[in-house]
Design an enzyme around this catalytic site. Sequence first.
Site, short mmCIF file in Angstrom:
data_model
loop_
_atom_site.label_atom_id
_atom_site.label_comp_id
_atom_site.label_asym_id
_atom_site.label_seq_id
_atom_site.Cartn_x
_atom_site.Cartn_y
_atom_site.Cartn_z
N ASP A 27 52.40 34.34 -17.61
CA ASP A 27 50.98 34.30 -17.95
C ASP A 27 50.37 35.69 -17.79
O ASP A 27 50.26 36.20 -16.68
CB ASP A 27 50.25 33.32 -17.02
CG ASP A 27 50.57 31.88 -17.36
OD1 ASP A 27 50.41 31.51 -18.54
OD2 ASP A 27 50.98 31.12 -16.46
N ASP A 167 50.38 23.29 -20.86
CA ASP A 167 50.32 24.22 -19.73
C ASP A 167 49.08 23.90 -18.90
O ASP A 167 47.96 23.93 -19.41
CB ASP A 167 50.23 25.65 -20.30
CG ASP A 167 50.32 26.74 -19.24
OD1 ASP A 167 50.48 26.41 -18.05
OD2 ASP A 167 50.23 27.92 -19.62
ZN ZN Z 1 50.64 29.78 -19.38
#
Ligand code: ZN
Length: 208
Positions: A27, A167
């Site tokens: 991320d 997610d």
């Molecule tokens: Zn992510």
Amino acid sequence: MLSADFGNLERDTKMIDRSAAQWVHIDVMDGVFVPNISFGFPVMKPIRKATSKVLDVHLMIVEPENYVEKFVKAGADWVTFHIEATQKSLECISLIKGAGAKAGISIKPKTEVSALDGLLDKVDMVLVMSVEPGFGGQSFIPSALNKIRELDRIRKERGLEFLIQVDGGISAANAGEVFEAGADVLVAGSAVFGAQDPEQEIIKMLEA
Ligand code: ZN
């Protein structure tokens, strides 16, 4: 990897490499698109070195078109950007593919699936955010399930082959339901790294 121990990034990446997980999800946050900053290019290197698994980069940054190629060069196999972060979605997709990676596009919880009209036949993956992007450890937003079902229906109706990734707030407790709704790829952070036995936790999610 957002929930990994950054002081032991190599150790934690190697744990994922040994585990039943198939992808390593990274991320990237810029403090502009989301109110948090995570990591950038230098951190890609040790992660890429520590695993031969698929490196899946999730960009939570504005104007991703300026960076996508650099992430592919840094070792990303998949690069996903947010439709809310750019006016140039088509350019992003072609830059990612042109650099040799698979292209994903993501929608935040308040963005409807219809925002992806005209793009679904061009991407390799759609990432449905099931929490507001920016922080790990949040609870799954149930309305994400309807978006997954809608995307799965569209994909079947139109004979498209994009993957559906989810997610945010995924754990062994809800993984079964999310797979059932039509998801192909689940991202888990705190549920894995917060577990007593992370490798066992991954198996539990895959078998859910
Ligand atoms: Zn992510």
